[in-house]
Design an enzyme around this catalytic site. Structure first.
Site, PDB file in Angstrom:
ATOM      1  N   SER A 110       0.848  -1.191   0.000  1.00 16.72           N
ATOM      2  CA  SER A 110       0.000   0.000   0.000  1.00 16.72           C
ATOM      3  C   SER A 110       0.887   1.245   0.000  1.00 16.72           C
ATOM      4  CB  SER A 110      -0.873  -0.039   1.256  1.00 16.72           C
ATOM      5  OG  SER A 110      -1.371   1.227   1.533  1.00 16.72           O
ATOM      6  N   SER A 111       0.350   2.345  -0.503  1.00 13.93           N
ATOM      7  CA  SER A 111       1.154   3.570  -0.605  1.00 13.93           C
ATOM      8  C   SER A 111       1.560   4.121   0.765  1.00 13.93           C
ATOM      9  CB  SER A 111       0.385   4.645  -1.387  1.00 13.93           C
ATOM     10  OG  SER A 111      -0.846   4.914  -0.767  1.00 13.93           O
ATOM     11  N   CYS A 112       0.930   3.608   1.846  1.00  8.85           N
ATOM     12  CA  CYS A 112       1.287   4.105   3.177  1.00  8.85           C
ATOM     13  C   CYS A 112       2.648   3.594   3.653  1.00  8.85           C
ATOM     14  CB  CYS A 112       0.207   3.781   4.198  1.00  8.85           C
ATOM     15  SG  CYS A 112       0.049   2.027   4.513  1.00  8.85           S
ATOM     16  N   TYR A 139       0.556  -1.125  10.225  1.00  7.02           N
ATOM     17  CA  TYR A 139       0.227  -1.783   8.950  1.00  7.02           C
ATOM     18  C   TYR A 139       1.369  -1.560   7.962  1.00  7.02           C
ATOM     19  CZ  TYR A 139      -2.737  -2.270   4.692  1.00  7.02           C
ATOM     20  OH  TYR A 139      -3.297  -2.608   3.483  1.00  7.02           O
ATOM     21  N   LYS A 143       3.757  -4.282   5.979  1.00  6.06           N
ATOM     22  CA  LYS A 143       3.860  -4.319   4.509  1.00  6.06           C
ATOM     23  C   LYS A 143       5.307  -4.139   4.050  1.00  6.06           C
ATOM     24  CE  LYS A 143      -0.485  -4.858   3.275  1.00  6.06           C
ATOM     25  NZ  LYS A 143      -0.911  -6.048   2.525  1.00  6.06           N
ATOM     26  N   HIS A 182     -12.653   2.667   4.295  1.00  3.32           N
ATOM     27  CA  HIS A 182     -11.886   3.789   3.757  1.00  3.32           C
ATOM     28  C   HIS A 182     -12.848   4.912   3.392  1.00  3.32           C
ATOM     29  CE1 HIS A 182      -9.022   0.435   3.040  1.00  3.32           C
ATOM     30  NE2 HIS A 182      -8.157   1.348   3.441  1.00  3.32           N
TER      31      HIS A 182
HETATM   32  N1  LIG Z   1      -8.570  -1.331  -0.047  1.00  3.26           N
HETATM   33  C1  LIG Z   1      -7.614  -0.459  -0.358  1.00  3.26           C
HETATM   34  O1  LIG Z   1      -7.840   0.774  -0.474  1.00  3.26           O
HETATM   35  C2  LIG Z   1      -6.213  -0.949  -0.596  1.00  3.26           C
HETATM   36  C3  LIG Z   1      -5.247   0.002  -0.959  1.00  3.26           C
HETATM   37  C4  LIG Z   1      -3.947  -0.407  -1.184  1.00  3.26           C
HETATM   38  C5  LIG Z   1      -3.612  -1.745  -1.057  1.00  3.26           C
HETATM   39  N2  LIG Z   1      -4.562  -2.655  -0.702  1.00  3.26           N
HETATM   40  C6  LIG Z   1      -4.113  -4.069  -0.536  1.00  3.26           C
HETATM   41  O2  LIG Z   1      -4.905  -4.987  -1.261  1.00  3.26           O
HETATM   42  C7  LIG Z   1      -5.006  -6.213  -0.552  1.00  3.26           C
HETATM   43  C8  LIG Z   1      -6.466  -6.628  -0.434  1.00  3.26           C
HETATM   44  O3  LIG Z   1      -7.225  -5.599   0.171  1.00  3.26           O
HETATM   45  P1  LIG Z   1      -8.821  -5.534   0.053  1.00  3.26           P
HETATM   46  O4  LIG Z   1      -9.184  -4.114   0.029  1.00  3.26           O
HETATM   47  O5  LIG Z   1      -9.295  -6.460  -1.007  1.00  3.26           O
HETATM   48  O6  LIG Z   1      -9.248  -6.115   1.477  1.00  3.26           O
HETATM   49  P2  LIG Z   1     -10.554  -6.946   1.877  1.00  3.26           P
HETATM   50  O7  LIG Z   1     -11.669  -6.652   0.958  1.00  3.26           O
HETATM   51  O8  LIG Z   1     -10.740  -6.733   3.331  1.00  3.26           O
HETATM   52  O9  LIG Z   1     -10.097  -8.453   1.637  1.00  3.26           O
HETATM   53  C9  LIG Z   1      -9.110  -9.052   2.404  1.00  3.26           C
HETATM   54  C10 LIG Z   1      -9.140 -10.546   2.209  1.00  3.26           C
HETATM   55  O10 LIG Z   1      -8.164 -11.120   3.067  1.00  3.26           O
HETATM   56  C11 LIG Z   1      -8.679 -12.313   3.597  1.00  3.26           C
HETATM   57  N3  LIG Z   1      -8.108 -12.556   4.917  1.00  3.26           N
HETATM   58  C12 LIG Z   1      -7.954 -11.675   5.945  1.00  3.26           C
HETATM   59  N4  LIG Z   1      -7.443 -12.315   7.021  1.00  3.26           N
HETATM   60  C13 LIG Z   1      -7.269 -13.621   6.667  1.00  3.26           C
HETATM   61  C14 LIG Z   1      -6.791 -14.770   7.326  1.00  3.26           C
HETATM   62  N5  LIG Z   1      -6.367 -14.724   8.607  1.00  3.26           N
HETATM   63  N6  LIG Z   1      -6.777 -15.950   6.653  1.00  3.26           N
HETATM   64  C15 LIG Z   1      -7.218 -16.006   5.374  1.00  3.26           C
HETATM   65  N7  LIG Z   1      -7.665 -14.955   4.673  1.00  3.26           N
HETATM   66  C16 LIG Z   1      -7.706 -13.773   5.322  1.00  3.26           C
HETATM   67  C17 LIG Z   1     -10.181 -12.129   3.699  1.00  3.26           C
HETATM   68  O11 LIG Z   1     -10.767 -13.415   3.549  1.00  3.26           O
HETATM   69  P3  LIG Z   1     -12.322 -13.767   3.903  1.00  3.26           P
HETATM   70  O12 LIG Z   1     -13.138 -12.806   3.101  1.00  3.26           O
HETATM   71  O13 LIG Z   1     -12.488 -15.170   3.470  1.00  3.26           O
HETATM   72  O14 LIG Z   1     -12.459 -13.541   5.394  1.00  3.26           O
HETATM   73  C18 LIG Z   1     -10.470 -11.210   2.520  1.00  3.26           C
HETATM   74  O15 LIG Z   1     -10.870 -11.948   1.399  1.00  3.26           O
HETATM   75  C19 LIG Z   1      -4.306  -5.980   0.799  1.00  3.26           C
HETATM   76  O16 LIG Z   1      -3.013  -6.511   0.759  1.00  3.26           O
HETATM   77  C20 LIG Z   1      -4.229  -4.484   0.921  1.00  3.26           C
HETATM   78  O17 LIG Z   1      -3.099  -4.078   1.628  1.00  3.26           O
HETATM   79  C21 LIG Z   1      -5.856  -2.298  -0.478  1.00  3.26           C
HETATM   80  C1  LIG Z   2      -5.160   2.610   1.679  1.00  2.00           C
HETATM   81  C2  LIG Z   2      -5.230   2.716   3.182  1.00  2.00           C
HETATM   82  O1  LIG Z   2      -5.499   4.032   3.560  1.00  2.00           O
HETATM   83  C3  LIG Z   2      -5.528   4.341   4.946  1.00  2.00           C
HETATM   84  O2  LIG Z   2      -5.133   5.651   5.066  1.00  2.00           O
HETATM   85  P1  LIG Z   2      -5.986   6.870   4.581  1.00  2.00           P
HETATM   86  O3  LIG Z   2      -5.790   7.098   3.126  1.00  2.00           O
HETATM   87  O4  LIG Z   2      -5.650   8.024   5.460  1.00  2.00           O
HETATM   88  O5  LIG Z   2      -7.437   6.315   4.954  1.00  2.00           O
HETATM   89  P2  LIG Z   2      -8.949   6.669   4.758  1.00  2.00           P
HETATM   90  O6  LIG Z   2      -9.664   6.009   5.883  1.00  2.00           O
HETATM   91  O7  LIG Z   2      -9.419   6.340   3.394  1.00  2.00           O
HETATM   92  O8  LIG Z   2      -9.058   8.257   4.980  1.00  2.00           O
HETATM   93  C4  LIG Z   2      -8.579   9.185   4.053  1.00  2.00           C
HETATM   94  C5  LIG Z   2      -8.921  10.609   4.497  1.00  2.00           C
HETATM   95  O9  LIG Z   2     -10.344  10.812   4.420  1.00  2.00           O
HETATM   96  C6  LIG Z   2     -10.807  11.410   5.616  1.00  2.00           C
HETATM   97  N1  LIG Z   2     -12.233  11.071   5.830  1.00  2.00           N
HETATM   98  C7  LIG Z   2     -13.251  11.971   5.800  1.00  2.00           C
HETATM   99  N2  LIG Z   2     -14.401  11.373   6.084  1.00  2.00           N
HETATM  100  C8  LIG Z   2     -14.131  10.055   6.282  1.00  2.00           C
HETATM  101  C9  LIG Z   2     -14.954   8.936   6.610  1.00  2.00           C
HETATM  102  O10 LIG Z   2     -16.159   9.019   6.789  1.00  2.00           O
HETATM  103  N3  LIG Z   2     -14.317   7.729   6.700  1.00  2.00           N
HETATM  104  C10 LIG Z   2     -12.968   7.584   6.501  1.00  2.00           C
HETATM  105  N4  LIG Z   2     -12.410   6.369   6.585  1.00  2.00           N
HETATM  106  N5  LIG Z   2     -12.169   8.653   6.225  1.00  2.00           N
HETATM  107  C11 LIG Z   2     -12.756   9.865   6.112  1.00  2.00           C
HETATM  108  C12 LIG Z   2      -9.840  10.867   6.681  1.00  2.00           C
HETATM  109  O11 LIG Z   2      -9.877  11.691   7.857  1.00  2.00           O
HETATM  110  C13 LIG Z   2      -8.512  10.967   5.928  1.00  2.00           C
HETATM  111  O12 LIG Z   2      -8.023  12.288   5.944  1.00  2.00           O
HETATM  112  C14 LIG Z   2      -4.489   3.675   5.799  1.00  2.00           C
HETATM  113  O13 LIG Z   2      -4.882   3.800   7.152  1.00  2.00           O
HETATM  114  C15 LIG Z   2      -4.172   2.308   5.383  1.00  2.00           C
HETATM  115  O14 LIG Z   2      -3.010   1.901   6.012  1.00  2.00           O
HETATM  116  C16 LIG Z   2      -4.047   2.136   3.886  1.00  2.00           C
HETATM  117  O15 LIG Z   2      -2.848   2.665   3.383  1.00  2.00           O
END
Ligand SMILES: NC(=O)c1ccc[n+]([C@@H]2O[C@H](COP(=O)([O-])OP(=O)(O)OC[C@H]3O[C@@H](n4cnc5c(N)ncnc54)[C@H](OP(=O)(O)O)[C@@H]3O)[C@@H](O)[C@H]2O)c1
Ligand SMILES: C[C@@H]1O[C@H](OP(=O)(O)OP(=O)(O)OC[C@H]2O[C@@H](n3cnc4c(=O)[nH]c(N)nc43)[C@H](O)[C@@H]2O)[C@@H](O)[C@H](O)[C@@H]1O
Length: 330
Positions: A110-112, A139, A143, A182
């Site tokens: 992730s970009s974080c 986190y 990563k 998010h």
């Molecule tokens: N969402 C974002 O904005 C974002 C941004 C940057 C990078 N990513 C990366 O993309 C990847 C996937 O993220 P996502 O957004 O798709 O998350 P997600 O929708 O929460 O999916 C996560 C998956 O991980 C599985 N999982 C979690 N804990 C597990 C465990 N103990 N054993 C087996 N499976 C497990 C879950 O399985 P079950 O459903 O079967 O429980 C689920 O399918 C991550 O590596 C994340 O860092 C996401």
């Molecule tokens: C992709 C992921 O992004 C995450 O960072 P990050 O972009 O700040 O995560 P977000 O939860 O998407 O929040 C992004 C920005 O949106 C604001 N925000 C405003 N309203 C809301 C709301 O209702 N819900 C949420 N969630 N935010 C809100 C929040 O304060 C922050 O400045 C990291 O914590 C993880 O590690 C990961 O990298």
């Protein structure tokens, strides 16, 4: 390695937002031997269970899209789970794949992972050049160890282990739970719920606007958003091509303020009320715009505009309300 339509491809986390998008893309591209297990069937924190699973299924390629994932508040409130579970999951997957002789592994970070105040746009070489953002350092540290494990395997053994660092993602099967999600899915849900509640309440009769929506922080941080189906294309691109290096950013290379995002989603949802900013909630990193030139040079580029992507996601949300998963912290 060269992939065939029947190469055994294991997608860890295949029911998540990212894993399910990768699964759909591979299926539509004609790959016939996809392997996936839910966390209930295979807990990836359990090393022996992971080893037994690899022994039985004999995957040839692994994509790690399994992780403990959440928005800014969940990251801040559950540091131990975000650190430890992510290290357990990725260590078990990377080491078992390596021990099994697997030549191709894709790790998603992730970009974080980049320093909080790194120069913008973020280049891959900025990794480990400064302190991390405190709300998600747990986190991010997990990563970073995943990136380094893949890099070590590439450096020492010459295997094509790749780390893709996506920017903030959104799309179908996102988490719409307001405590753990998010920002983008949270805004879709908040604006939608306020619009629907206004229609159902007397207030809409006496006032012209919808009920107000409360958002977090100041609205000034900047974020970049990539549609998850674009990310799935990038993952398949990385799968089908031999990469020269370990770490690649994946994004659009464009960002906007959280306030601008709110106004865009408000317009798409059709909400007309006030937006209140809750300054007791954290802002997080001021900006994390990706430099995507390394991936562009490798031959991949994002396609979906933010407005088009949000419109499609809102349409998906309207069809699937009531089915949303919640993050379960044990
Ligand atoms: N969402 C974002 O904005 C974002 C941004 C940057 C990078 N990513 C990366 O993309 C990847 C996937 O993220 P996502 O957004 O798709 O998350 P997600 O929708 O929460 O999916 C996560 C998956 O991980 C599985 N999982 C979690 N804990 C597990 C465990 N103990 N054993 C087996 N499976 C497990 C879950 O399985 P079950 O459903 O079967 O429980 C689920 O399918 C991550 O590596 C994340 O860092 C996401
Ligand atoms: C992709 C992921 O992004 C995450 O960072 P990050 O972009 O700040 O995560 P977000 O939860 O998407 O929040 C992004 C920005 O949106 C604001 N925000 C405003 N309203 C809301 C709301 O209702 N819900 C949420 N969630 N935010 C809100 C929040 O304060 C922050 O400045 C990291 O914590 C993880 O590690 C990961 O990298």
């Amino acid at each position: 390695m060269k992939l065939n339509s029947d190469t055994r491809i294991y997608i860890a986390g295949h029911r998540g937002m990212v894993g399910s998008a990768i699964w759909r893309k591979l299926e539509s591209d004609g790959y016939t031997h996809l392997i996936g297990k839910t966390s209930a069937e295979l807990d990836l924190r359990n090393q022996q269970a992971v080893r037994d699973f690899f022994e039985k299924e004999q995957p040839e390629v692994v994509i790690d899209a399994a992780a403990r994932v959440g928005g800014i508040l969940a990251n801040n409130e559950y540091p131990y789970q975000f650190l430890m579970e992510n290290m357990q999951i990725q260590n078990n997957l990377i080491d078992t794949a390596f021990q099994a002789g697997i030549d191709k592994f894709i790790f998603l970070g992730s970009s974080c992972i980049y320093p909080k105040l790194a120069p913008q746009p973020l280049k891959e070489e900025y990794l480990l050049t400064g302190p991390l953002e405190p709300t998600n350092e747990w986190y991010a540290v997990a990563k970073i160890t995943g990136v380094k494990a893949c890099e070590a395997i590439r450096k020492q053994f010459g295997k094509d282990y790749i780390s893709l660092m996506p920017t903030n993602l959104y799309g179908p099967f996102d988490n719409f739970d307001l405590k753990t999600s998010h920002v983008l899915p949270a805004m879709i849900r908040k604006f939608h719920d306020a619009k629907i509640s206004s229609v159902n309440s007397k207030q809409s009769v006496v006032s012209s606007g919808d009920l107000p929506v409360t958002l977090w922080g100041s609205g000034t941080p900047m974020r970049e958003f990539l549609h998850v189906e674009d990310l799935a294309e990038a993952v398949v691109f990385a799968l089908e091509n031999q990469f020269q290096d370990n770490l690649y950013n994946v994004g659009t290379g464009e960002d906007l303020t959280i306030k601008e995002l709110a106004e865009l989603i408000q317009k798409i949802v059709g909400h007309t009320g006030e937006i209140i900013w809750d300054s007791s909630k954290p802002d997080g990193t001021p900006r994390k715009l990706m430099d995507v030139s390394k991936m562009t040079d490798a031959g991949w580029k994002a396609k979906t505009s933010l407005e088009e992507g949000i419109r499609r996601t809102y349409a998906w949300f309207l069809e699937h309300q009531g089915e949303f998963k919640e993050l379960k912290i044990k």
